[in-house]
Design a protein around this motif. Structure first.
Motif, PDB file in Angstrom:
ATOM      1  N   PHE A  36       1.031  -1.029  -0.037  1.00 38.11           N
ATOM      2  CA  PHE A  36      -0.134  -0.052  -0.124  1.00 38.11           C
ATOM      3  C   PHE A  36       1.060   1.348  -0.041  1.00 38.11           C
ATOM      4  O   PHE A  36       1.989   1.200   0.429  1.00 38.11           O
ATOM      5  CB  PHE A  36      -0.791   0.046   1.156  1.00 38.11           C
ATOM      6  N   PRO A  37       0.447   2.275  -0.513  1.00 37.37           N
ATOM      7  CA  PRO A  37       1.050   3.490  -0.446  1.00 37.37           C
ATOM      8  C   PRO A  37       1.028   4.077   1.148  1.00 37.37           C
ATOM      9  O   PRO A  37      -0.075   3.889   1.778  1.00 37.37           O
ATOM     10  CB  PRO A  37       0.281   4.707  -1.194  1.00 37.37           C
ATOM     11  N   GLY A  38       2.118   5.034   1.367  1.00 40.88           N
ATOM     12  CA  GLY A  38       2.139   5.295   2.688  1.00 40.88           C
ATOM     13  C   GLY A  38       1.037   6.631   2.993  1.00 40.88           C
ATOM     14  O   GLY A  38       0.415   7.035   1.900  1.00 40.88           O
ATOM     15  N   LEU A  39       0.590   6.388   4.409  1.00 34.27           N
ATOM     16  CA  LEU A  39      -0.477   7.507   4.650  1.00 34.27           C
ATOM     17  C   LEU A  39      -0.114   9.152   4.682  1.00 34.27           C
ATOM     18  O   LEU A  39      -0.820   9.813   4.358  1.00 34.27           O
ATOM     19  CB  LEU A  39      -1.008   6.937   6.031  1.00 34.27           C
ATOM     20  N   VAL A  40       1.211   8.946   4.771  1.00 34.62           N
ATOM     21  CA  VAL A  40       1.748  10.594   4.538  1.00 34.62           C
ATOM     22  C   VAL A  40       3.112  10.365   3.698  1.00 34.62           C
ATOM     23  O   VAL A  40       3.502   9.258   3.488  1.00 34.62           O
ATOM     24  CB  VAL A  40       2.295  10.976   6.037  1.00 34.62           C
ATOM     25  N   SER A  41       3.682  11.624   3.404  1.00 33.68           N
ATOM     26  CA  SER A  41       4.841  11.645   2.594  1.00 33.68           C
ATOM     27  C   SER A  41       5.911  11.791   3.286  1.00 33.68           C
ATOM     28  O   SER A  41       6.087  12.501   4.309  1.00 33.68           O
ATOM     29  CB  SER A  41       4.646  12.539   1.353  1.00 33.68           C
ATOM     30  N   THR A  42       7.220  11.409   2.805  1.00 36.54           N
ATOM     31  CA  THR A  42       8.511  11.733   3.221  1.00 36.54           C
ATOM     32  C   THR A  42       8.653  13.428   3.312  1.00 36.54           C
ATOM     33  O   THR A  42       9.238  13.683   4.550  1.00 36.54           O
ATOM     34  CB  THR A  42       9.597  11.053   2.588  1.00 36.54           C
ATOM     35  N   THR A  43       8.198  14.046   2.470  1.00 35.84           N
ATOM     36  CA  THR A  43       8.271  15.525   2.365  1.00 35.84           C
ATOM     37  C   THR A  43       7.487  16.237   3.621  1.00 35.84           C
ATOM     38  O   THR A  43       8.150  17.021   4.388  1.00 35.84           O
ATOM     39  CB  THR A  43       7.641  16.176   1.006  1.00 35.84           C
ATOM     40  N   GLU A  44       6.500  15.457   3.893  1.00 35.14           N
ATOM     41  CA  GLU A  44       5.585  16.061   4.971  1.00 35.14           C
ATOM     42  C   GLU A  44       6.162  15.674   6.281  1.00 35.14           C
ATOM     43  O   GLU A  44       6.314  16.512   7.205  1.00 35.14           O
ATOM     44  CB  GLU A  44       4.169  15.403   4.878  1.00 35.14           C
ATOM     45  N   ILE A  45       6.802  14.652   6.406  1.00 37.59           N
ATOM     46  CA  ILE A  45       7.624  14.211   7.597  1.00 37.59           C
ATOM     47  C   ILE A  45       8.819  15.252   7.874  1.00 37.59           C
ATOM     48  O   ILE A  45       9.101  15.709   9.043  1.00 37.59           O
ATOM     49  CB  ILE A  45       8.197  12.745   7.699  1.00 37.59           C
ATOM     50  N   ASP A  46       9.636  15.565   6.834  1.00 35.88           N
ATOM     51  CA  ASP A  46      10.467  16.436   6.860  1.00 35.88           C
ATOM     52  C   ASP A  46      10.166  17.956   7.309  1.00 35.88           C
ATOM     53  O   ASP A  46      10.810  18.527   7.809  1.00 35.88           O
ATOM     54  CB  ASP A  46      11.434  16.313   5.584  1.00 35.88           C
ATOM     55  N   THR A 165      -9.738   9.081   7.039  1.00 34.31           N
ATOM     56  CA  THR A 165      -9.846  10.097   7.564  1.00 34.31           C
ATOM     57  C   THR A 165      -8.706  11.370   7.266  1.00 34.31           C
ATOM     58  O   THR A 165      -9.073  12.497   7.222  1.00 34.31           O
ATOM     59  CB  THR A 165      -9.391   9.818   9.087  1.00 34.31           C
ATOM     60  N   LEU A 166      -7.451  10.709   6.859  1.00 39.07           N
ATOM     61  CA  LEU A 166      -6.636  12.058   6.656  1.00 39.07           C
ATOM     62  C   LEU A 166      -7.116  12.395   5.247  1.00 39.07           C
ATOM     63  O   LEU A 166      -6.846  13.755   4.939  1.00 39.07           O
ATOM     64  CB  LEU A 166      -5.295  11.157   6.333  1.00 39.07           C
ATOM     65  N   ASN A 167      -7.631  11.747   4.254  1.00 40.79           N
ATOM     66  CA  ASN A 167      -8.183  12.461   3.012  1.00 40.79           C
ATOM     67  C   ASN A 167      -9.035  13.579   3.372  1.00 40.79           C
ATOM     68  O   ASN A 167      -9.246  14.619   2.729  1.00 40.79           O
ATOM     69  CB  ASN A 167      -8.670  11.213   2.246  1.00 40.79           C
ATOM     70  N   TYR A 168     -10.117  13.022   4.173  1.00 41.77           N
ATOM     71  CA  TYR A 168     -11.103  14.006   4.639  1.00 41.77           C
ATOM     72  C   TYR A 168     -10.520  15.438   5.467  1.00 41.77           C
ATOM     73  O   TYR A 168     -10.611  16.594   5.032  1.00 41.77           O
ATOM     74  CB  TYR A 168     -12.023  13.498   5.453  1.00 41.77           C
ATOM     75  N   ILE A 169      -9.508  15.070   6.209  1.00 41.94           N
ATOM     76  CA  ILE A 169      -8.665  16.188   6.781  1.00 41.94           C
ATOM     77  C   ILE A 169      -8.138  17.036   5.770  1.00 41.94           C
ATOM     78  O   ILE A 169      -8.279  18.412   5.696  1.00 41.94           O
ATOM     79  CB  ILE A 169      -7.675  15.897   7.807  1.00 41.94           C
ATOM     80  N   ARG A 170      -7.423  16.560   4.587  1.00 43.09           N
ATOM     81  CA  ARG A 170      -6.750  17.251   3.764  1.00 43.09           C
ATOM     82  C   ARG A 170      -7.772  17.987   2.924  1.00 43.09           C
ATOM     83  O   ARG A 170      -7.573  19.336   2.603  1.00 43.09           O
ATOM     84  CB  ARG A 170      -5.720  16.415   2.948  1.00 43.09           C
ATOM     85  N   SER A 171      -8.721  17.356   2.415  1.00 42.11           N
ATOM     86  CA  SER A 171      -9.713  18.142   1.639  1.00 42.11           C
ATOM     87  C   SER A 171     -10.421  19.176   2.338  1.00 42.11           C
ATOM     88  O   SER A 171     -10.645  20.369   1.681  1.00 42.11           O
ATOM     89  CB  SER A 171     -10.637  17.160   1.019  1.00 42.11           C
ATOM     90  N   TRP A 172     -10.825  18.960   3.560  1.00 49.15           N
ATOM     91  CA  TRP A 172     -11.603  20.037   4.138  1.00 49.15           C
ATOM     92  C   TRP A 172     -10.508  21.314   4.525  1.00 49.15           C
ATOM     93  O   TRP A 172     -11.204  22.428   4.525  1.00 49.15           O
ATOM     94  CB  TRP A 172     -12.038  19.409   5.734  1.00 49.15           C
ATOM     95  N   LEU A 173      -9.379  21.047   4.871  1.00 49.62           N
ATOM     96  CA  LEU A 173      -8.453  22.184   5.129  1.00 49.62           C
ATOM     97  C   LEU A 173      -8.369  22.857   3.742  1.00 49.62           C
ATOM     98  O   LEU A 173      -8.041  24.209   3.933  1.00 49.62           O
ATOM     99  CB  LEU A 173      -7.071  21.756   5.541  1.00 49.62           C
TER     100      LEU A 173
END
Length: 482
Positions: A36-46, A165-173
């Motif tokens: 599966f793809p990661g829930l977050v990206s390495t760029t976001e973590i950095d 949940t994370l998809n909804y957070i991103r779209s809402w923001l």
């Protein structure tokens, strides 16, 4: 950052391990999750890592908050929005006081695990006492007594609900919902104290006036065609406790920079999983994510330094957040020892100090021994003591870690400006885990933090005793001098 063996944790003793009745089924599920793809990206973590370095330097403030443990049923728009709106409102209030950016980290989109002190518990089944497996969180087994067998398929459900949940957070923001121009609509009908109503109203008017000034001079968007800026879009990061290492490992990804755990932007170790020679410490040592470590009464100063040496040998600023949680009665004895130990070590100036005033203050209701609660006054006392002690020792409190809910009318903690009593708990007690601050109590905490940090910033509250006096007056509680 120094590269460590990502498989080293497998040879270490693993606390809170789950005994699955069908290991081959677990293996199959983990192999599927690895694809599966990661829930977050390495760029976001950095990006979070850079912001946490700013927190360690005193250039930002950390607000980490959310449920004690999520249920799968919390994956719905209403509850997700409620938490986001509350977090944004709290962060704006805090920004007003500290005049620094707030790093927002939610206990959400993956906080499905629940550590337990015992593998089994005794329950009442039709008047008969029976021993059943403990509930370990929705990603392991069910809350219903008949559904306590660990099931690996729940890890798949955890992944997909985290993703939803994370998809909804991103779209809402990203849809303009993070607009912070709302102070005029804030209501303080819940506040029983006339003094607090006046104080909250004063701060609200000051925030509204500042935002209005920025709009007047063109520093904020005036219409839908203007590009988004910091007032209508924000960073929001997700976190959870690092419990199920097989799941964390399945979502880890190796890059040229090192290993990233893509299950969340940051994870933390609790009291039950922070053994220096254990599997969990070995795992977080190998990843590049910022990590948190819960620090409580059971940890002595020597152990704290050993853990810091183990998880941050490369001495990366902001990589480690020390989440202190002693209890109002223990903080004055424990926190100074830990601060002095870090100040005297090579980790001085590198860690983020974060106060968790919730976990050490859990008590049993006087009217119902099966209900856990927390006294709001104890939460305030621990927070006040943390502010005082850090100021005394010329150290920096960089953030707070709170268990809260944005759901309406929750009654799980006693006190606050709503003046909830022990008898009020049964009115709307919804948590299946630990008691959380409700919407109104969360705002109380935000206003308190804002007021004290504003006083420190303007030079009116730099003396530690002034912090205690200010909070004592603000919440009408008697705070002991740490």
């Amino acid at each position: 950052m120094t590269v460590h063996d990502p498989e080293a944790w497998r040879s270490k003793p693993q606390a809170q391990d789950v005994d699955y009745p069908e290991p081959e089924k677990l293996h199959k599920v983990l192999k599927e999750i690895e694809t599966f793809p990661g829930l977050v990206s390495t760029t976001e973590i950095d990006r979070l890592s850079a912001q946490m370095a700013n927190v360690a330097d005193g250039k930002a403030f950390l607000l980490q908050s959310g449920d004690c443990a999520e249920l799968f049923s919390y994956c719905n728009p209403a509850q997700i929005e409620a938490k986001l709106k509350l977090t944004l409102l709290m962060s704006l209030i805090i920004v007003h006081g500290v005049r620094l950016p707030v790093v927002r980290v939610g206990r959400i989109a993956g906080q499905y695990g629940k550590p337990r002190s015992k593998p089994t518990e005794v329950v009442d089944m039709g008047g008969e006492k029976c021993t059943v497996l403990s509930f370990r969180g929705d990603n392991v087994n069910g809350l219903d007594i008949a559904d306590r067998a660990p099931d690996p398929e729940r890890l798949l459900s955890a992944y997909f609900r985290s993703a939803a949940t994370l998809n909804y957070i991103r779209s809402w923001l990203s849809s303009g919902n993070a607009d912070l121009h709302a102070p005029q609509s804030w209501s303080f009908h819940h506040v029983q104290s006339e003094y607090l109503q006046c104080e909250f109203g004063r701060i609200t008017r000051e925030i509204a006036d500042a935002l209005d000034f920025m709009k007047t001079v063109g520093a904020t968007p005036g219409d839908g065609e203007t590009p988004a800026n910091a007032l209508n879009t924000v960073d929001y990061f997700i976190s959870h406790e690092c419990l199920m290492l097989e799941y964390e490992d399945a979502l880890s990804h190796r890059t040229s920079q090192g290993l990233y755990d893509l299950s969340a932007h940051t994870v933390w170790l609790g009291d039950r999983t922070r053994q220096v020679d254990g599997a969990h410490v070995a795992f977080v040592r190998s990843i590049r994510n910022p990590i948190g470590i819960k620090v409580g009464p059971s940890m002595d100063a020597e152990e704290l330094i050993r853990i810091l040496d183990a998880v941050n040998p490369a001495m990366v600023k902001g990589r480690v957040t020390l989440i202190t949680r002693y209890g109002a009665g223990n903080i004055k004895d424990m926190l100074p020892q830990h601060i002095r130990a870090v100040q005297s070590s090579r980790h001085s100036g590198l860690v983020v100090w974060c106060c968790d005033p919730m976990h050490g203050n859990t008590i049993t209701s006087k009217y119902n021994s099966s209900i856990k609660t927390r006294m709001f006054s104890d939460i305030v006392k621990e927070l006040a003591a943390a502010l005082q002690i850090h100021a005394q020792l010329e150290n920096r409190l960089g953030g707070v870690h709170l268990e809260l809910t944005g759901d309406n009318g929750v009654t799980e903690c006693i006190g606050g400006s709503m003046e909830l009593s022990d008898q009020d708990l049964s009115r709307n007690y919804l948590s299946y885990c630990d008691p959380r601050l409700n919407y109104e109590q969360s705002l109380d905490i935000a206003f308190l933090i804002s007021e004290v940090l504003r006083s420190q910033r303007t030079g009116k509250g730099l003396e530690s005793d002034a912090i205690v006096r200010a909070l004592s007056q603000y919440m009408d509680v008697n705070l002991p001098s740490p």
